[in-house]
Design an enzyme around this catalytic site. Structure first.
Site, PDB file in Angstrom:
ATOM      1  N   CYS A  19      -6.397 -13.526 -20.007  1.00 28.98           N
ATOM      2  CA  CYS A  19      -5.717 -13.270 -18.754  1.00 28.98           C
ATOM      3  C   CYS A  19      -5.550 -14.548 -17.949  1.00 28.98           C
ATOM      4  CB  CYS A  19      -6.481 -12.235 -17.927  1.00 28.98           C
ATOM      5  SG  CYS A  19      -8.251 -12.475 -17.916  1.00 28.98           S
ATOM      6  N   GLY A  51      -1.007 -13.111 -20.235  1.00 32.30           N
ATOM      7  CA  GLY A  51      -1.290 -11.678 -20.295  1.00 32.30           C
ATOM      8  C   GLY A  51      -0.112 -10.867 -19.822  1.00 32.30           C
ATOM      9  N   ASN A 127     -11.171 -14.388 -15.658  1.00 28.93           N
ATOM     10  CA  ASN A 127     -10.574 -14.789 -16.937  1.00 28.93           C
ATOM     11  C   ASN A 127     -11.708 -15.190 -17.872  1.00 28.93           C
ATOM     12  OD1 ASN A 127      -9.055 -17.836 -18.106  1.00 28.93           O
ATOM     13  ND2 ASN A 127      -8.982 -15.850 -19.073  1.00 28.93           N
ATOM     14  N   GLY A 128     -11.756 -14.577 -19.052  1.00 31.35           N
ATOM     15  CA  GLY A 128     -12.801 -14.901 -20.019  1.00 31.35           C
ATOM     16  C   GLY A 128     -13.492 -13.648 -20.530  1.00 31.35           C
ATOM     17  N   TYR A 288      -2.425 -23.888 -28.164  1.00 30.45           N
ATOM     18  CA  TYR A 288      -1.517 -22.742 -28.129  1.00 30.45           C
ATOM     19  C   TYR A 288      -1.401 -22.049 -26.776  1.00 30.45           C
ATOM     20  CZ  TYR A 288       0.522 -18.208 -29.364  1.00 30.45           C
ATOM     21  OH  TYR A 288       1.314 -17.092 -29.409  1.00 30.45           O
TER      22      TYR A 288
END
Length: 506
Positions: A19, A51, A127-128, A288
């Site tokens: 996210c 996301g 996030n994570g 990426y």
């Protein structure tokens, strides 16, 4: 060794980030004229690549002293309309766009989460993925706190409601509460925590997930020696700063707690890593996940990807007529490879940008046309030529095989695959949706069989050493700038090497 059959293109697996988080706070007198909700909305659009399942925004309105929020499933622009943003106006706010790794894809798991505490309401965007999420979840439940979602982000939110061991004799001590949570889990998280008129930006001690700060510049003072700062923004990536009128300020250092309010930015604390371990920033942010114009560790992601391509050309050269790529995340690496090897770069595929993933089809024939619907071969550029196709990563390998077949059917003489990152061989437990070892194509066959499986004439990967050198080259050039964050440069390569930065049973 037998090659497994190709699965349909539409069922392909690509690495997915968990996210993105974005926050904004207005400076100066409140109520403010700054449209915080709209700025967060634009910020989340800039993070949409991290996301696409759901998004949410929570703001604090100082005039009414209340939280205002809106969440929904789908893309950011489909969730937030003009009237919605008008209803959630405030002076400080946080937003989130989600791809699930922990917790199902449903509205109940949409972030940010908010909850009442003894000191008022808080909101949290994360996030994570916590490496010890199961033990922490059990701890929360054993304390008699009910959980309504499957997300470890809710666990973080509930842990923040507990008073720190030293107590709070002088009123709420949010940095102490945050430190208490950070000491219970080593990684992986970047957090935005909102309480009343303040927002806290938090990055785990290993710095596994990215987080950076930007200054919102008053449009009338752009170009001035001392431009007026009318607000502060925090984001998973700096790529969205320009779209909201912000300029890059700095990264949040690993383990750092930063308070942002109408009075400015203040570093409150840095929580150290255990046993003086090195930081472990996810190297796939460079490979990426991040947008090419994002800055990490003082360098632009695009430049790192181009250096990866150059290093790949040094490690795995091959005689050919043109270098190309599958549009478009590997384009910088393909350009770098072409420059280093001295072969022209040319496009071989035209991408239809209006075709989504259509894996539910009434017949196998339509499903197998997935590549043809998404890409058209630029035959004049490659007919009777030898092509080197650069890809950024190969996970399960379902995309590249049909593309190679298309190119050869359209007249390519040879097609060689070069991958600008090492083979992905291990799952990730820190917020990246990587499949099990059994699903990863690099664990199923050697390079010779892999080339046959894809229908290619050869395949080679960048080495781990080569990837690290491409990343580190830019950091050493910007060493002084990077040292301002009080950090060192080390990266998590667990999905490539199996060497995890922390114990998984922590």
């Amino acid at each position: 060794m037998a090659s497994p059959s190709l699965e349909p293109y539409e069922d392909d697996f690509r690495l997915e980030e968990a996210c993105g988080v974005f926050g904004c706070v207005a400076t100066g007198d409140w109520p403010t004229q700054l449209d915080v909700a709209h700025i967060i909305h634009l910020g989340l659009i800039g993070l949409q690549h991290r996301g696409q399942e759901s998004a949410g925004i929570i703001t604090y309105n100082s005039e009414h002293k209340e939280f205002r929020k809106h969440k929904g499933m789908g893309m950011v622009n489909s969730i937030f309309k003009f009237d919605t943003l008008q209803r959630i106006k405030g002076e400080v706010g946080i937003g989130h766009t989600r791809y699930s790794t922990a917790g199902s894809s449903s509205l109940i798991n949409c972030q940010p989460f908010d909850v009442d505490t003894i000191h008022g309401r808080i909101a949290v965007a994360h996030n994570g993925e916590l490496v010890n999420k199961n033990s922490l979840r059990l701890k929360v439940l054993e304390h008699g706190v009910g959980l309504s979602t499957g997300s470890d982000s809710e666990v973080i939110t509930q842990l923040l409601t507990s008073s720190p061991p030293e107590g709070e004799p002088d009123g709420p001590n949010w940095p102490a509460r945050i430190r208490q949570v950070m000491k219970q889990t080593p990684t992986a998280y970047s957090l935005l925590i909102m309480h009343g008129s303040s927002m806290y930006a938090v990055r785990d001690p290993y710095g596994n997930r990215p987080l950076c700060i930007g200054q919102l510049i008053n449009a009338a003072s752009v170009g001035a020696k001392d431009p007026e700062v009318e607000g502060w923004v925090v984001s998973s990536e700096s790529c969205c700063f320009q779209s909201v009128g912000a300029r890059y300020y700095r990264e949040v250092a690993p383990g750092e707690i930063v308070q942002l309010s109408k009075n400015g930015v203040e570093s409150m604390s840095i929580v150290p890593r255990l046993d003086e371990a090195p930081p472990a920033f996810c190297i796939f942010e460079y490979v990426y996940f991040s947008r090419s114009d994002t800055i990490h560790e003082g360098q632009m992601v695009y430049s790192v990807r181009r250096r990866c391509g150059k290093q790949l050309a040094i490690e795995a050269p091959i005689e050919a007529d043109i270098v190309s790529t599958v549009p478009e995340s590997a384009t910088p690496a393909a350009i770098g490879y072409a420059q280093e090897i001295g072969i022209p770069y040319a496009e071989v595929l035209c991408k239809n940008r209006y075709v989504g993933r259509t894996f539910i089809q009434p017949s196998n024939r339509l499903r197998q046309l997935g590549v043809a619907k998404k890409f058209g071969p630029l035959v004049d550029n490659f007919k009777n030529k030898r092509i080197i196709i650069i890809d950024d990563s190969v996970v399960r390998g379902n995309t590249i095989g049909p593309i190679i077949k298309m190119l050869k059917a359209a007249g390519a003489k040879e097609v060689h695959i070069r991958v600008a990152s090492p083979p992905v061989k291990h799952p990730c437990y820190m917020g990246i949706n990587i499949p099990t070892r059994e699903e990863l194509i690099a664990n199923k066959m050697d390079l010779e069989h892999l080339a046959k499986h894809f229908g290619a004439d050869s395949i080679k990967y960048l080495s781990v050493k080569g990837l690290l050198s491409a990343v580190m080259e830019g950091i050493s050039k910007n060493k002084k700038e990077y040292e301002k964050t009080n950090s060192k440069s080390r990266h998590c390569t667990a999905c490539l090497t199996g060497d995890y930065p922390v114990s998984l049973d922590w």
